[in-house]
Design an enzyme around this catalytic site. Structure first.
Site, short mmCIF file in Angstrom:
data_model
loop_
_atom_site.label_atom_id
_atom_site.label_comp_id
_atom_site.label_asym_id
_atom_site.label_seq_id
_atom_site.Cartn_x
_atom_site.Cartn_y
_atom_site.Cartn_z
N ARG A 54 0.84 -1.22 0.00
CA ARG A 54 0.00 0.00 0.00
C ARG A 54 0.87 1.26 0.00
O ARG A 54 0.54 2.25 -0.66
CB ARG A 54 -0.96 -0.03 1.20
CG ARG A 54 -2.15 0.92 1.08
CD ARG A 54 -1.88 2.31 1.63
NE ARG A 54 -1.40 2.23 2.98
CZ ARG A 54 -0.39 2.96 3.46
NH1 ARG A 54 0.23 3.85 2.71
NH2 ARG A 54 0.02 2.81 4.70
N PHE B 98 8.96 10.30 -3.36
CA PHE B 98 8.65 11.65 -2.85
C PHE B 98 9.69 12.00 -1.79
O PHE B 98 9.76 11.32 -0.76
CB PHE B 98 7.25 11.60 -2.26
CG PHE B 98 6.76 12.82 -1.52
CD1 PHE B 98 6.10 13.84 -2.20
CD2 PHE B 98 6.89 12.93 -0.14
CE1 PHE B 98 5.58 14.94 -1.51
CE2 PHE B 98 6.37 14.02 0.55
CZ PHE B 98 5.72 15.03 -0.14
N GLY B 99 10.48 13.01 -2.05
CA GLY B 99 11.56 13.35 -1.12
C GLY B 99 11.27 14.61 -0.34
O GLY B 99 11.45 15.73 -0.85
N CYS C 168 0.03 17.31 -0.61
CA CYS C 168 0.18 15.91 -1.06
C CYS C 168 -0.02 14.98 0.13
O CYS C 168 -0.65 13.92 0.01
CB CYS C 168 1.58 15.66 -1.62
SG CYS C 168 2.10 16.83 -2.88
N GLY D 27 -1.54 -17.17 20.22
CA GLY D 27 -0.49 -17.78 21.03
C GLY D 27 0.83 -17.81 20.27
O GLY D 27 1.16 -16.87 19.54
N GLY D 28 1.55 -18.93 20.39
CA GLY D 28 2.86 -19.05 19.73
C GLY D 28 2.76 -18.94 18.22
O GLY D 28 3.64 -18.36 17.57
N GLU E 125 4.34 9.92 7.43
CA GLU E 125 3.23 10.83 7.05
C GLU E 125 2.70 11.57 8.27
O GLU E 125 1.50 11.79 8.41
CB GLU E 125 2.09 10.02 6.42
CG GLU E 125 2.55 9.18 5.26
CD GLU E 125 2.32 9.83 3.92
OE1 GLU E 125 1.78 10.94 3.90
OE2 GLU E 125 2.71 9.23 2.93
N THR F 52 3.86 11.81 12.57
CA THR F 52 3.83 10.81 13.65
C THR F 52 2.52 10.90 14.43
O THR F 52 1.76 11.87 14.34
CB THR F 52 5.00 11.03 14.64
OG1 THR F 52 4.74 12.25 15.35
CG2 THR F 52 6.35 11.11 13.94
C1 LIG Z 1 9.48 3.15 6.40
C2 LIG Z 1 9.39 4.63 6.25
C3 LIG Z 1 9.06 5.19 5.01
C4 LIG Z 1 9.03 6.56 4.84
N1 LIG Z 1 8.76 7.10 3.59
C5 LIG Z 1 8.90 8.44 3.38
C6 LIG Z 1 8.80 9.00 2.06
O1 LIG Z 1 8.50 8.29 1.09
N2 LIG Z 1 9.07 10.33 1.88
C7 LIG Z 1 9.40 11.14 2.93
O2 LIG Z 1 9.64 12.33 2.69
N3 LIG Z 1 9.49 10.65 4.20
C8 LIG Z 1 9.25 9.33 4.45
N4 LIG Z 1 9.36 8.80 5.72
C9 LIG Z 1 9.78 9.70 6.80
C10 LIG Z 1 8.71 9.95 7.86
O3 LIG Z 1 7.73 10.79 7.34
C11 LIG Z 1 9.43 10.49 9.10
O4 LIG Z 1 10.10 9.40 9.70
C12 LIG Z 1 8.46 11.15 10.08
O5 LIG Z 1 7.95 12.36 9.55
C13 LIG Z 1 9.11 11.42 11.44
O6 LIG Z 1 10.33 12.06 11.28
P1 LIG Z 1 11.62 11.49 12.08
O7 LIG Z 1 11.72 10.03 11.80
O8 LIG Z 1 12.78 12.35 11.70
O9 LIG Z 1 11.26 11.66 13.60
P2 LIG Z 1 11.42 13.00 14.49
O10 LIG Z 1 10.77 14.15 13.82
O11 LIG Z 1 12.85 13.13 14.90
O12 LIG Z 1 10.55 12.61 15.76
C14 LIG Z 1 11.04 11.77 16.81
C15 LIG Z 1 9.98 11.76 17.92
O13 LIG Z 1 9.81 13.10 18.42
C16 LIG Z 1 8.44 13.45 18.37
N5 LIG Z 1 8.33 14.89 18.12
C17 LIG Z 1 8.87 15.60 17.10
N6 LIG Z 1 8.55 16.90 17.19
C18 LIG Z 1 7.79 17.01 18.29
C19 LIG Z 1 7.11 18.12 18.93
N7 LIG Z 1 7.17 19.36 18.44
N8 LIG Z 1 6.40 17.88 20.05
C20 LIG Z 1 6.32 16.61 20.57
N9 LIG Z 1 6.92 15.55 20.02
C21 LIG Z 1 7.64 15.74 18.89
C22 LIG Z 1 7.84 12.62 17.24
O14 LIG Z 1 6.45 12.45 17.41
C23 LIG Z 1 8.61 11.31 17.40
O15 LIG Z 1 7.99 10.50 18.38
C24 LIG Z 1 9.32 7.41 5.93
C25 LIG Z 1 9.61 6.85 7.19
C26 LIG Z 1 9.64 5.48 7.35
C27 LIG Z 1 9.97 4.91 8.70
#
Ligand SMILES: Cc1cc2nc3c(=O)[nH]c(=O)nc-3n(C[C@H](O)[C@H](O)[C@H](O)COP(=O)(O)OP(=O)(O)OC[C@H]3O[C@@H](n4cnc5c(N)ncnc54)[C@H](O)[C@@H]3O)c2cc1C
Length: 392
Positions: A97, A136-137, A246, A347-348, A371, A373
């Protein structure tokens, strides 16, 4: 892996709210997942590989650009059909997905909504058939939840732009033909650029050792003085609102997709509980397992209603970013909790690849983070209802 015996729960007769077209689209996607995804997905997840062989099938069920107009190769469907397709695909696997969401909402949508007519004609039909795949970067090593702080940048060199920077955690990047990349110009304004594989200085190293979304390829995007033709700039919208627009579309799809993962976990656990005999009776006859199953179907039903109503609002162009945040956050949290409970019912056996539950559970650990957290979506709701942003 066990044969796919999935039967979709519909406790509140939601099918009665769907049009014939919705049901046709949903059933085609459901059959395709049973036939072409379920038999192979566990082995791809174990190998940590994306199953390239399903790209043609994803295109055929309309998963690439479901709501993009037919004249550009899309399926021309409404938002509820889009949601139902995402639900069915994620019932199979969140990684598959993810590939479809990225292609549709994060690559085709910005080209359709912010691109020129030439860009639409050049890219959209090939993206719709899966001949070209996109990524998408937005996220960078030091800017995840705060993408507005990005440091990727481009300079105007007269006949081209010079792009520098790096993106991390990019779904589809290792095999994508094009990347929609968000970077700042010399004035610090965010723009979208279409970067094509093969441009000098552009590389896409894969990220290994994931325990989650193992059947989805994730990687980096590295731009080392990449010369991007000027016609590859998306002119229609600039600023952080452009990539966030987006994300609204992709998050909406996730709110449906997560229901699919939850339905698969519930259906598996219900069937297992009815068949598994302990102490001389099915475990489904015990109060503790009934509590788990009854709470699961209650939460799935609530999530289905949330997604359906959001789909109606989206069809009318009235769904707000905050409403979409609420549905993404609630439905993914619902799904991950159901996966954890369903795993225990087995279970297991629940920890093995014979059943899909553990794979869903691990996948959803990414879905609850990407997308936006779980925390950030809560803060978006908080800001919306109080008028005070607590995160920026
Ligand atoms: C498998 C996977 C695929 C992905 N695909 C894409 C993609 O195609 N394109 C793309 O651009 N990105 C992609 N991402 C990135 C994803 O969107 C980011 O991982 C996400 O936005 C969180 O950023 P971070 O991992 O840097 O965490 P951070 O921003 O460092 O956050 C770490 C923790 O701090 C918390 N936090 C941060 N700011 C605050 C605040 N102000 N107050 C309270 N808590 C806070 C967060 O909730 C989190 O629990 C992907 C990630 C994964 C794991």
């Amino acid at each position: 892996m066990k044969p796919d015996l999935f039967e979709a729960p519909d406790y509140y007769n939601l099918d009665e709210l769907l049009s014939d077209e919705h049901k046709l689209v949903r059933d085609a996607a459901r059959q395709w997942v049973k036939r072409d995804v379920s038999p192979i997905i566990e082995s791809y997840a174990q190998k940590a590989e994306f199953p390239n062989e399903i790209i043609g099938g994803l295109a055929e069920i309309g998963a690439f650009g479901p709501y993009i107009p037919v004249e550009y190769g899309g399926a021309g469907l409404d938002q509820i059909s889009y949601g139902l397709i995402m639900q069915e695909i994620e019932r199979g696997d969140s990684g598959v997905r993810s590939t479809a969401s990225v292609q549709s909402s994060l690559v085709m949508y910005p080209i359709f909504a912010y691109g020129t007519e030439e860009q639409r004609k050049k890219y959209l039909p090939k993206l719709a058939t899966g001949e070209w795949m996109g990524c998408f970067g937005l996220t960078e090593p030091d800017h995840g939840s705060n993408p507005g702080g990005m440091v990727s940048n481009f300079k105007d060199k007269g006949d081209h732009y010079l792009l520098n920077g790096a993106k991390l955690w990019i779904s589809n990047s290792p095999f994508a033909d094009i990347a929609v990349v968000w970077a700042k110009n010399e004035e610090g304004r965010i723009h979208g650029l279409i970067v094509e594989r093969g441009m000098e200085g552009f590389s896409t190293p894969e990220t290994h050792n994931k325990w989650s979304l193992r059947a989805s390829a994730t990687g980096e995007l590295i731009f080392d003085n990449v010369k991007v033709p000027k016609e590859n700039l998306l002119p229609g919208k600039t600023g952080l609102g452009a990539p966030l627009g987006c994300l609204d579309s992709a998050r909406y799809g996730i709110s449906w997709g997560a229901i699919g993962a939850a339905m698969d976990c519930y259906d598996t656990a219900l069937r297992y509980a009815k068949e598994r005999i302990q102490f001389g009776k099915p475990i489904a006859a015990t109060q503790l397992q009934q509590k788990k199953l009854a709470e699961m179907i209650t939460e799935i039903t609530k999530a289905q209603l949330l997604a359906f109503r959001l789909g109606q609002l989206k069809n009318e162009g009235r769904a707000t970013t905050a409403q979409i945040s609420m549905a993404k956050r609630n439905n993914v949290d619902m799904a991950i909790n159901i996966a954890r409970e369903a795993r225990q019912v087995l279970g297991g056996m629940g920890i093995t690849g014979e059943y899909s539950i553990m794979r869903h559970m691990m996948n959803l650990e990414s879905v609850i983070t990407y997308e936006g957290t779980h925390d950030i979506h809560l803060l978006i709701t908080g800001a919306d209802i109080t008028g005070h942003s607590a995160f920026k």
